[in-house]
Write an enzyme that holds these catalytic residues in place. Structure first.
Site, PDB file in Angstrom:
ATOM      1  N   GLY A 186      28.402 -17.783  -4.216  1.00 23.76           N
ATOM      2  CA  GLY A 186      27.015 -18.044  -3.838  1.00 23.76           C
ATOM      3  C   GLY A 186      26.804 -19.533  -3.674  1.00 23.76           C
ATOM      4  O   GLY A 186      27.721 -20.345  -3.754  1.00 23.76           O
ATOM      5  N   SER A 187      25.560 -19.894  -3.412  1.00 27.70           N
ATOM      6  CA  SER A 187      25.191 -21.298  -3.293  1.00 27.70           C
ATOM      7  C   SER A 187      23.888 -21.505  -4.035  1.00 27.70           C
ATOM      8  O   SER A 187      23.008 -20.643  -4.044  1.00 27.70           O
ATOM      9  CB  SER A 187      25.037 -21.712  -1.823  1.00 27.70           C
ATOM     10  OG  SER A 187      24.039 -20.935  -1.197  1.00 27.70           O
ATOM     11  N   PHE A 189      21.845 -27.138  -5.850  1.00 26.00           N
ATOM     12  CA  PHE A 189      22.577 -28.390  -5.931  1.00 26.00           C
ATOM     13  C   PHE A 189      23.949 -28.311  -5.270  1.00 26.00           C
ATOM     14  O   PHE A 189      24.567 -29.327  -5.009  1.00 26.00           O
ATOM     15  CB  PHE A 189      22.748 -28.800  -7.391  1.00 26.00           C
ATOM     16  CG  PHE A 189      21.454 -29.106  -8.087  1.00 26.00           C
ATOM     17  CD1 PHE A 189      20.889 -30.359  -8.003  1.00 26.00           C
ATOM     18  CD2 PHE A 189      20.798 -28.138  -8.830  1.00 26.00           C
ATOM     19  CE1 PHE A 189      19.705 -30.654  -8.649  1.00 26.00           C
ATOM     20  CE2 PHE A 189      19.618 -28.424  -9.483  1.00 26.00           C
ATOM     21  CZ  PHE A 189      19.056 -29.685  -9.379  1.00 26.00           C
ATOM     22  N   GLY A 190      24.472 -27.129  -5.006  1.00 28.42           N
ATOM     23  CA  GLY A 190      25.799 -26.997  -4.428  1.00 28.42           C
ATOM     24  C   GLY A 190      26.296 -25.572  -4.543  1.00 28.42           C
ATOM     25  O   GLY A 190      25.536 -24.645  -4.852  1.00 28.42           O
ATOM     26  N   GLU A 191      27.592 -25.374  -4.294  1.00 35.08           N
ATOM     27  CA  GLU A 191      28.163 -24.029  -4.312  1.00 35.08           C
ATOM     28  C   GLU A 191      28.354 -23.532  -5.744  1.00 35.08           C
ATOM     29  O   GLU A 191      28.490 -24.304  -6.690  1.00 35.08           O
ATOM     30  CB  GLU A 191      29.523 -24.009  -3.589  1.00 35.08           C
ATOM     31  CG  GLU A 191      29.410 -24.011  -2.070  1.00 35.08           C
ATOM     32  CD  GLU A 191      29.026 -25.359  -1.516  1.00 35.08           C
ATOM     33  OE1 GLU A 191      28.312 -25.397  -0.498  1.00 35.08           O
ATOM     34  OE2 GLU A 191      29.419 -26.374  -2.134  1.00 35.08           O
ATOM     35  N   VAL A 192      28.379 -22.188  -5.859  1.00 36.94           N
ATOM     36  CA  VAL A 192      28.671 -21.517  -7.128  1.00 36.94           C
ATOM     37  C   VAL A 192      29.964 -20.735  -6.936  1.00 36.94           C
ATOM     38  O   VAL A 192      30.115 -20.003  -5.955  1.00 36.94           O
ATOM     39  CB  VAL A 192      27.527 -20.575  -7.550  1.00 36.94           C
ATOM     40  CG1 VAL A 192      27.841 -19.935  -8.905  1.00 36.94           C
ATOM     41  CG2 VAL A 192      26.212 -21.344  -7.635  1.00 36.94           C
ATOM     42  N   ASP A 196      10.017 -19.273 -15.312  1.00 31.41           N
ATOM     43  CA  ASP A 196      10.488 -18.596 -14.097  1.00 31.41           C
ATOM     44  C   ASP A 196      11.216 -17.312 -14.468  1.00 31.41           C
ATOM     45  O   ASP A 196      12.307 -17.049 -13.986  1.00 31.41           O
ATOM     46  CB  ASP A 196      11.401 -19.526 -13.300  1.00 31.41           C
ATOM     47  CG  ASP A 196      11.701 -18.967 -11.894  1.00 31.41           C
ATOM     48  OD1 ASP A 196      10.976 -18.040 -11.471  1.00 31.41           O
ATOM     49  OD2 ASP A 196      12.637 -19.449 -11.250  1.00 31.41           O
TER      50      ASP A 196
END
Length: 971
Positions: free
Chosen positions: A603-604, A607-610, A721
């Protein structure tokens, strides 16, 4: 296909014959083009079809269509009889071969075997044509469709339902990522995926003379035909250097490259050379060597020359040697010295033998760094030869012996050896006499003996010393009944020997000693009596203190929660630190990046990619982990906000809170590493498994979420959240709360109110409590509201709360007391819990400990979870005596008003007399409370169904049948 430059007939099929018409015309630049136009706006019920020629899809799964067209404004056409349109429809048909024109009868077109792409409307329409005949307002629209898999190609179809329009040009294309060399790996041309959001994996292969660094080597081709997210890489082999980023070139002669990587070829170090290309090491010239610990880029060195100018100082049976370093160090700085010792019986070297093991060398006899050594315990009047060798890191490589400097010495008179064991000859109360044998090796005439003694209970510094010319001594002036430690050593002209080992001797007692002992015993007895009294007083004081502590224990327990040393743990906001990096160091464990292995993108994030990966801590087994990375080119503020989530997560330790494994901050990329949750986000997991779980299992998931939120509330942390998308599910269906650390603010634009983080991420208001929307008041009570929405999401298997209502519509509906209805097959008890969480007054909502308690009762009583069941499990926030089914209690403010509303005013004295003087106390009625008779008039049951146990208390085992309009009593 591209008709923009076509000048010959296109040959498309139209139906009916008076529908679409192919004509030649001009575009806005006066270029000749072939167009299709239709304008049957004066006739009703138009259904005009236009079918393109067969288009080969070339293995593409998603197709893009660019359409340039004009549309006449219906309002500008006078006397329109039919139903004028300003839109048309685009369809496609997958097939293995072209469709024959002969089957294009009315029946075929009526059945419309095409798949619809979209209804296309013009952004601009025209009302008239200029004098040059050009259409002034041209529209360009692009649509895509897929996935395509049923045939080698397809037809496009255009349907007109009554517009006045022209198709100026149609361009059909697909997207692909071009072949590329990246990270010294070749990636072939790759078509994009079936969806515009698809990522297609392309496997790479190392270019010639390159080797893999990380595997697998792959790139992702996105829907726009762009390469992204490189995984793994190659680099040039040892002996090869990178050239222009895509070629690995062999190192020329005279250079080398010792390891794989991005480094360049280097010139051969001093005293070495290479005679071939692609050399990984330069060989040393004759007489030069590399040490075992030397690196390939280090110069070749030689062995040192011999030490110089040795000087000896003989002191009895010891000798001190000093010398100067060699003139030639061999170009190394790891010089050391070895001392070889031999005892010689004559002047001939071959008559020498290695020294005894008893000879001592200070600091050592091998690996000396200093140019001096002290040698002791040599024999007296003996000849010795000492060889001083200079060695360095390549001495073991040379075929020649190490160069050395030799010196011969003869020892002088030695001190005597150690005195053997001593014996006690006699003893009195104040003295004792000792004797001993002379040393086994006197090494000359014994001049005298030195005796050292001290009281065993005193320190050795308080010792006394006496001399004796004979091997005996009488020690006098001692204390009666006292132990003394004694040592002795002998002296010759060479000096004193070493003290003997310590020995203990005891003086005797006499009448004076006994008298003194009696006085001491009397004193001790008195001290004991006094001690008993003191102990008694201390015991009494302890008992009194303990009673006082027991009395104050109620207050002590309350005070403990404020004791940060051993009480309740409280969450610390990392943004309160002057240096946010300090919070990361305090709450998050730093992980060595070598322990982390990235496997694939899952995933993304903001802040950046996962990524999914593996973590192998030192000394522990490997575990799967999720890895959040910080994208390249980040600002310091982005880095701080990214790591703030780790500073928050690192403070939590609870089974239903996502666990932080650690962070990587000392190398790039910066990473946050958490436990891996196999089933991903709860909302998508439920949608994928719609209707697959029994209700009690869903309640178990909700119980886990509530347990995690209870823990956060006890830590004084407000999540802000809480939503199903931020709950992660592992392989055992355990739900864990995640997504911490983003500060959110309400946007100024009230037309679409959402929470906005400092980095721009939006959060829908449909999960947010009214007071948080209106006043930005975030508390655990607002988290409870969000938990009610999560409960609705779970019971509806991931349905979107409030469906397609806009954010403003949601806010207005909540203000008008609208609440989400129960999902299909949702038990009444669970919907009631949702309604309790959605109380407008935040103080009326249940607390998370109450929610956990209620869910536990539901799990223990599965019958209450049947769909339509009204067997509500009671809890602190949903007490039966204050049930929604009772008369309107919104205006009730006292126990008297409440009893009046229930038609039970005759029992006012019973409630007040039992201590229930306020409504909050009434909600806490338990089986141990003394509450007298309660009227049955508010129930649709006979009065005899209400019993008393004869002692003025309610029969707590009572089960009441109730009607729809009632309050329930559970005892």
């Amino acid at each position: 296909m591209d008709t923009r430059t076509a000048t010959a007939e296109l040959g498309w099929i139209s139906f009916p014959a008076n529908g679409w018409e192919e004509v030649s015309g001009y575009d806005e630049n006066l270029n000749t083009i072939r167009t299709y136009q239709v304008c049957n706006v004066f006739e009703p019920s138009q259904n005009n079809w236009l079918l393109t020629t067969y288009i080969d899809r070339r293995a593409a799964q998603r197709i893009y269509v660019e359409i340039r067209f004009t549309v006449r404004d219906c309002a500008s056409i006078p006397s329109v009889l039919g139903s004028c349109k300003e839109t048309f429809n685009l369809y496609y048909l997958e097939t293995e071969r072209t469709v024959s024109e002969s089957i294009k009868g009315v029946e075929y077109w009526a059945n419309a075997p095409f798949l619809k792409v979209d209804t296309i409307a013009a952004d601009e329409s025209f009302s008239q044509v200029d004098f040059g005949g050009r259409l002034m307002k041209v529209n360009t629209e692009v649509r895509s469709f897929g996935p395509l898999s049923k045939g080698r190609g397809f037809h496009l179809a255009f349907q007109d339902l009554g517009a006045c329009m022209s198709l100026l040009a149609v361009r059909v294309f697909y997207k692909k990522c071009p072949s590329v060399v990246q990270n010294f790996a070749f990636f072939p041309e790759t078509l994009t995926g079936a969806e515009s959001t698809s990522l297609v994996i392309a496997r790479g292969s190392c270019i010639p003379n390159a080797e893999e660094v990380d595997v697998p080597i792959k790139l992702y081709c996105n829907g726009d035909g762009e390469w992204m997210v490189p995984i793994g890489s190659c680099s040039c082999k040892a002996g090869y250097e990178p050239d222009n980023g895509n070629v690995c070139r062999a190192c020329p002669q005279g250079t080398f490259k010792s390891s794989q990587g991005a480094g360049l070829c280097q010139q051969c170090p001093l005293n070495s050379r290479s005679t071939i290309e692609a050399a990984t090491l330069c060989g040393c010239r004759n007489g030069y060597y590399r040490g075992d610990m030397d690196k390939p880029e280090d110069m070749c060195t030689s062995v040192p020359s011999a030490p110089r100018n040795v000087v000896s100082v003989v002191n009895q049976t010891s000798v001190l040697l000093e010398w100067h370093p060699p003139r030639d160090m061999g170009h190394r700085d790891d010089l050391s010295y070895n001392i070889l010792c031999r005892r010689c019986h004559s002047s001939e070297r071959r008559a020498c033998q290695p020294c005894d093991d008893s000879v001592e060398f200070v600091p050592d006899k091998q690996g000396l760094k200093e140019t001096r050594v002290e040698i002791s315990k040599l024999r007296a009047h003996a000849s010795y030869t000492f060889d001083i060798q200079a060695i360095n890191g390549v001495s073991n490589k040379s075929p020649y012996p190490a160069q050395q400097l030799s010196i011969n010495i003869t020892t002088n008179q030695a001190a005597p050896s150690v005195v053997p064991i001593m014996h006690q000859v006699s003893s009195t109360s104040r003295s004792f006499s000792l004797s001993w044998q002379p040393p086994e090796q006197p090494n000359g005439i014994i001049l005298d003996y030195e005796i050292r003694y001290y009281d065993k209970v005193e320190w050795v510094l308080n010792s006394s010393v006496v001399q004796s010319e004979t091997p005996s001594v009488v020690l006098e002036g001692l204390r009666p009944g006292t132990g003394y430690v004694v040592q002795v050593r002998a002296r010759t002209v060479a000096g004193y020997g070493i003290f003997s080992k310590e020995m203990l001797f005891q003086t005797l007692t006499d009448d004076e000693y006994k008298s003194e002992l009696g006085q001491q015993l009397s004193l001790i007895a008195g001290s004991l009596v006094g001690g008993v009294c003191i102990v008694s007083l201390v015991a009494i004081a302890i008992i009194c203190t303990r009673r006082r502590q027991l009395k104050e224990s109620v207050y002590g327990d309350k005070l403990q929660q404020y004791n940060t040393g051993g009480g309740v743990k409280i969450y610390v906001d990392p943004f309160t630190y002057e240096d946010p990096n300090e919070a990361v160091r305090e709450f998050a464990k730093e992980i060595d990046p070598s322990c982390v292995k990235i496997e694939e993108v899952i995933g993304s994030g903001e802040f950046g990619e996962v990524y999914k990966g593996r973590l192998k801590p030192v000394g522990k087994k490997e575990i799967p982990v999720a890895i959040k990375t910080l994208k390249v080119g980040y600002s310091e503020r982005q880095r701080r906000d990214f790591l703030s989530e780790a500073s928050i997560m690192g403070q939590f330790d609870q089974p239903n809170i996502i666990r932080l494994e650690g962070v990587v901050t000392k190398s790039r990329p910066t990473m946050i590493i958490t436990e891996f949750m196999e089933n991903g986000a709860l909302d998508s997991f439920l949608r994928q498994n719609d209707g697959q779980f029994p209700v009690i299992q869903l309640v178990g998931m909700l119980r886990g979420i509530a347990s995690g939120m209870r823990y956060l509330a006890e830590m004084s942390y407000v999540h802000r959240d809480l939503a199903a998308r931020n709950i992660l599910v592992n392989s055992n269906l355990v739900c864990k709360v995640s997504d911490f650390g983003l500060s959110r603010y309400l946007e100024e634009d009230t037309s679409d109110p959402t929470y906005t983080s400092s980095l721009g991420g939006k959060i829908p208001v449909r999960w947010t409590a009214p007071e948080a929307i209106a006043y930005r008041k975030f508390t655990s009570a607002s988290d409870v509201w969000s938990y009610g929405i999560v409960t609705w999401e779970v019971m509806s298997y991931g349905e979107r709360p409030y469906w397609d209502m806009s954010n403003q519509d949601v806010i207005n509906a909540i203000e008008q007391d609208f609440r989400l209805p129960a999902p299909m097959d949702c038990p009444v008890v669970l919907h009631q819990l949702m309604l309790d969480c959605w109380q407008k007054d935040r103080n009326a909502r249940p607390k998370f400990p109450d929610i956990v308690s209620m869910l536990d009762k539901m799990i223990r009583n599965p019958a209450s979870l049947k769909a339509g069941s009204n067997n509500v499990a009671p809890g602190p926030s949903h007490h039966p005596l204050l049930d929604r089914g009772a008369p309107d209690l919104s205006r009730v403010s006292s126990v008297e008003d409440w009893l009046a509303a229930l038609k039970m005013t005759q029992y006012r004295d019973s409630f007040l007399g039992s201590g229930f003087t306020s409504l909050p106390l009434v909600t806490q009625i338990t089986a141990d409370n003394d509450v007298h008779y309660i009227s049955p008039h508010c129930f649709n049951v006979p009065a005899e169904h209400v019993f008393s146990n004869g002692k003025g208390k309610i029969d707590w085992s009572l089960k009441l049948l109730v009607s729809e309009n009632r309050i329930d009593l559970y005892f």
